[in-house]
Design a protein around this motif. Structure first.
Motif, PDB file in Angstrom:
ATOM      1  N   MET A   1       0.707  -1.258  -0.047  1.00 27.12           N
ATOM      2  CA  MET A   1      -0.047   0.071  -0.069  1.00 27.12           C
ATOM      3  C   MET A   1       0.983   1.159  -0.133  1.00 27.12           C
ATOM      4  O   MET A   1       0.564   2.265  -0.738  1.00 27.12           O
ATOM      5  CB  MET A   1      -0.706   0.049   1.297  1.00 27.12           C
ATOM      6  N   ILE A   2       2.020   1.360   0.798  1.00 28.39           N
ATOM      7  CA  ILE A   2       2.792   2.379   0.876  1.00 28.39           C
ATOM      8  C   ILE A   2       3.291   2.664  -0.489  1.00 28.39           C
ATOM      9  O   ILE A   2       3.485   3.694  -1.042  1.00 28.39           O
ATOM     10  CB  ILE A   2       3.765   2.166   1.990  1.00 28.39           C
ATOM     11  N   ASN A   3       3.788   1.662  -1.302  1.00 28.50           N
ATOM     12  CA  ASN A   3       4.357   1.907  -2.562  1.00 28.50           C
ATOM     13  C   ASN A   3       3.164   2.484  -3.518  1.00 28.50           C
ATOM     14  O   ASN A   3       3.652   3.272  -4.237  1.00 28.50           O
ATOM     15  CB  ASN A   3       4.802   0.433  -3.163  1.00 28.50           C
ATOM     16  N   GLN A   4       2.107   1.854  -3.454  1.00 24.05           N
ATOM     17  CA  GLN A   4       0.865   2.620  -4.288  1.00 24.05           C
ATOM     18  C   GLN A   4       1.018   3.848  -4.145  1.00 24.05           C
ATOM     19  O   GLN A   4       0.767   4.604  -4.916  1.00 24.05           O
ATOM     20  CB  GLN A   4      -0.222   1.857  -3.967  1.00 24.05           C
ATOM     21  N   ILE A   5       0.907   4.242  -2.716  1.00 26.62           N
ATOM     22  CA  ILE A   5       0.786   5.896  -2.553  1.00 26.62           C
ATOM     23  C   ILE A   5       2.111   6.714  -3.130  1.00 26.62           C
ATOM     24  O   ILE A   5       1.990   7.658  -3.616  1.00 26.62           O
ATOM     25  CB  ILE A   5       0.757   6.059  -0.976  1.00 26.62           C
ATOM     26  N   LYS A   6       3.172   5.940  -3.001  1.00 30.00           N
ATOM     27  CA  LYS A   6       4.366   6.564  -3.345  1.00 30.00           C
ATOM     28  C   LYS A   6       4.210   6.871  -4.991  1.00 30.00           C
ATOM     29  O   LYS A   6       4.556   7.760  -5.488  1.00 30.00           O
ATOM     30  CB  LYS A   6       5.669   5.756  -3.280  1.00 30.00           C
ATOM     31  N   GLU A   7       3.627   5.816  -5.640  1.00 32.15           N
ATOM     32  CA  GLU A   7       3.446   5.971  -6.923  1.00 32.15           C
ATOM     33  C   GLU A   7       2.456   7.237  -7.475  1.00 32.15           C
ATOM     34  O   GLU A   7       2.751   8.058  -8.247  1.00 32.15           O
ATOM     35  CB  GLU A   7       2.644   4.697  -7.764  1.00 32.15           C
ATOM     36  N   HIS A   8       1.401   7.235  -6.449  1.00 33.85           N
ATOM     37  CA  HIS A   8       0.449   8.391  -6.592  1.00 33.85           C
ATOM     38  C   HIS A   8       1.303   9.616  -6.394  1.00 33.85           C
ATOM     39  O   HIS A   8       1.100  10.481  -7.452  1.00 33.85           O
ATOM     40  CB  HIS A   8      -0.512   8.199  -5.843  1.00 33.85           C
ATOM     41  N   ILE A   9       2.300   9.744  -5.470  1.00 33.74           N
ATOM     42  CA  ILE A   9       2.908  11.026  -5.383  1.00 33.74           C
ATOM     43  C   ILE A   9       3.640  11.252  -6.586  1.00 33.74           C
ATOM     44  O   ILE A   9       3.517  12.534  -7.118  1.00 33.74           O
ATOM     45  CB  ILE A   9       3.713  10.852  -3.974  1.00 33.74           C
ATOM     46  N   SER A  10       4.480  10.305  -7.192  1.00 35.15           N
ATOM     47  CA  SER A  10       5.118  10.881  -8.205  1.00 35.15           C
ATOM     48  C   SER A  10       4.344  11.207  -9.328  1.00 35.15           C
ATOM     49  O   SER A  10       4.713  12.202 -10.243  1.00 35.15           O
ATOM     50  CB  SER A  10       6.166   9.645  -8.729  1.00 35.15           C
ATOM     51  N   GLU A  11       3.092  10.442  -9.530  1.00 36.39           N
ATOM     52  CA  GLU A  11       2.079  10.900 -10.640  1.00 36.39           C
ATOM     53  C   GLU A  11       1.799  12.535 -10.443  1.00 36.39           C
ATOM     54  O   GLU A  11       1.770  13.156 -11.358  1.00 36.39           O
ATOM     55  CB  GLU A  11       0.928   9.888 -10.475  1.00 36.39           C
ATOM     56  N   VAL A  12       1.696  12.741  -9.084  1.00 30.75           N
ATOM     57  CA  VAL A  12       0.863  13.939  -8.815  1.00 30.75           C
ATOM     58  C   VAL A  12       2.156  15.160  -9.238  1.00 30.75           C
ATOM     59  O   VAL A  12       1.776  16.080  -9.800  1.00 30.75           O
ATOM     60  CB  VAL A  12       0.588  14.267  -7.363  1.00 30.75           C
ATOM     61  N   GLU A  13       3.239  14.792  -8.810  1.00 30.75           N
ATOM     62  CA  GLU A  13       4.474  15.730  -9.146  1.00 30.75           C
ATOM     63  C   GLU A  13       4.580  15.783 -10.832  1.00 30.75           C
ATOM     64  O   GLU A  13       4.863  17.057 -11.009  1.00 30.75           O
ATOM     65  CB  GLU A  13       5.551  15.174  -8.771  1.00 30.75           C
ATOM     66  N   LYS A  14       4.176  14.652 -11.450  1.00 31.45           N
ATOM     67  CA  LYS A  14       4.452  15.096 -12.975  1.00 31.45           C
ATOM     68  C   LYS A  14       3.211  15.696 -13.605  1.00 31.45           C
ATOM     69  O   LYS A  14       3.347  16.260 -14.657  1.00 31.45           O
ATOM     70  CB  LYS A  14       4.438  13.577 -13.651  1.00 31.45           C
ATOM     71  N   PHE A  15       2.008  15.651 -13.015  1.00 33.86           N
ATOM     72  CA  PHE A  15       0.851  16.360 -13.508  1.00 33.86           C
ATOM     73  C   PHE A  15       0.899  17.806 -13.724  1.00 33.86           C
ATOM     74  O   PHE A  15       1.580  18.488 -12.979  1.00 33.86           O
ATOM     75  CB  PHE A  15      -0.574  16.094 -12.186  1.00 33.86           C
ATOM     76  N   THR A  16       0.543  18.252 -14.785  1.00 32.14           N
ATOM     77  CA  THR A  16       0.372  19.549 -15.184  1.00 32.14           C
ATOM     78  C   THR A  16      -0.845  19.678 -16.189  1.00 32.14           C
ATOM     79  O   THR A  16      -1.289  18.921 -17.093  1.00 32.14           O
ATOM     80  CB  THR A  16       1.669  20.071 -15.900  1.00 32.14           C
TER      81      THR A  16
END
Ligand code: PHE
Length: 339
Positions: A1-16
């Motif tokens: 689960m923690i990894n899943q959240i980490k993935e989301h975080i990097s996705e958020v960072e890429k979003f524009t």
């Protein structure tokens, strides 16, 4: 689960995105009521105790990056909008500025005010809905005076003492009641008469009347003042005064200006005589001075009155007085003036 959240975080960072709706759905996807943040957070109780700390931190980090991302993107949007809203594209050629135009009545009125202000006249105004006293009685026109018929009057049916002023002489009465001589004032304004509407007359039109009261004012002063006026307005200095009658002046006169007979239009306008009638005038009747609280033994004065519409027609070669109140843009756009 923690990894899943980490993935989301990097996705958020890429979003524009620079689309308002897309940014909003992005925010809802994470922070909305049924969003991922709440989803993960509700799982908190299932996380084994030794991982709770790390899990809590990472979930909060997710919330922080999303919030920051949304704020930055929205700010960027605002900045862009502001830049365009205020300055637009700085390389674009300027918008053409359309100069407005004044109504010919205003132009002529302002010209006349300008001329008289140069010889010390101020401007006074009064109400268009008048009482009998200011429009008639004070001006030496008591009830049943036959000269009242000279001016077909609109009365207010429910208040017989109240009427639409038939001339701006009513303003002169008000001015005399409220000011001590010496008086030099001109009174422009709209007046009303119950006349049939045609190319030459209307049921409302505009007048400008002048009043000069002081010690030893003579008829010669009147003539000189009018001659100055016609020279300034028309460039014509030859005038003649024909005896006439007004109840409020004695003696009274009509003023004609010599227009000339140079062009065909001159012939038409002056009916072949070369002379044009432009106004009425006279020495203020002592009764009128007394009615307005001015000592007629000490002071004398002259008054004159003209129709602004008529002068506008003359100056601008307009053939129909109705054009002045029809608000036809094709007509109005022809008049440009700094005055
Ligand atoms: N009040 C007159 C009119 O309306 C004009 C006028 C004014 C005549 C002042 C003489 C003096 O016809």
């Amino acid at each position: 689960m923690i990894n899943q959240i980490k993935e989301h975080i990097s996705e958020v960072e890429k979003f524009t995105s620079s689309d308002k709706d897309a940014i909003e759905s992005f925010r809802i996807k994470y922070l909305g009521k049924k969003g991922l943040f709440n989803h993960f957070f509700s799982d908190f109780k299932n996380v084994p105790n030794d991982q709770k700390k790390e899990f809590g931190q990472i979930v909060n980090q997710l919330k922080a990056v999303v919030t920051e991302k949304v704020t930055t993107l929205k700010q960027a949007l605002e900045d862009e909008k502001l830049a365009h809203g205020v300055y637009g594209d700085l390389t674009r050629p300027g918008e053409p500025l359309n100069l407005g135009s004044r109504h010919p009545i205003s132009i002529v009125k302002n010209q006349i005010i300008d001329i008289f202000s140069r010889i010390g006249f101020n401007v006074s105004e009064g109400p268009e809905i008048e009482d009998d006293w200011h429009n008639f009685t004070a001006l030496n026109l008591p009830e049943y005076h036959p000269a009242r018929d000279m001016q077909d009057t609109f009365f207010i049916q429910t208040a017989p003492d109240i009427l639409l002023r038939t001339h701006t002489s009513s303003v002169q009465v008000r001015y005399m009641e409220n000011n001590k001589p010496p008086i030099r004032t001109i009174s422009p304004g709209r007046v009303y008469r119950n006349e049939a509407i045609s190319a030459r007359s209307h049921c409302f039109f505009h007048q400008i009347e002048g009043l000069y009261i002081d010690k030893d004012v003579s008829f010669a002063d009147l003539k000189q003042t009018l001659q100055f006026f016609t020279t300034e307005l028309f460039g014509k200095s030859e005038i003649r005064l024909r005896p006439s009658y007004f109840p409020f002046t004695e003696p009274s006169a009509e003023v004609d200006v010599y227009w000339g007979l140079e062009t065909e239009a001159d012939y038409r306008m002056t009916k072949g005589t070369g002379w044009l009638e432009i106004m009425g005038c006279g020495m203020v009747d002592p009764n009128v001075l007394t009615n307005c609280g001015i000592d007629a033994n000490e002071f004398s004065g002259f008054a004159f009155g003209m129709g602004i519409d008529r002068i506008a027609l003359l100056l601008h070669q307009i053939s129909d007085i109705r054009l002045l109140s029809e608000n036809d843009l094709r007509f109005l756009e022809q008049f440009k003036s700094a005055l």
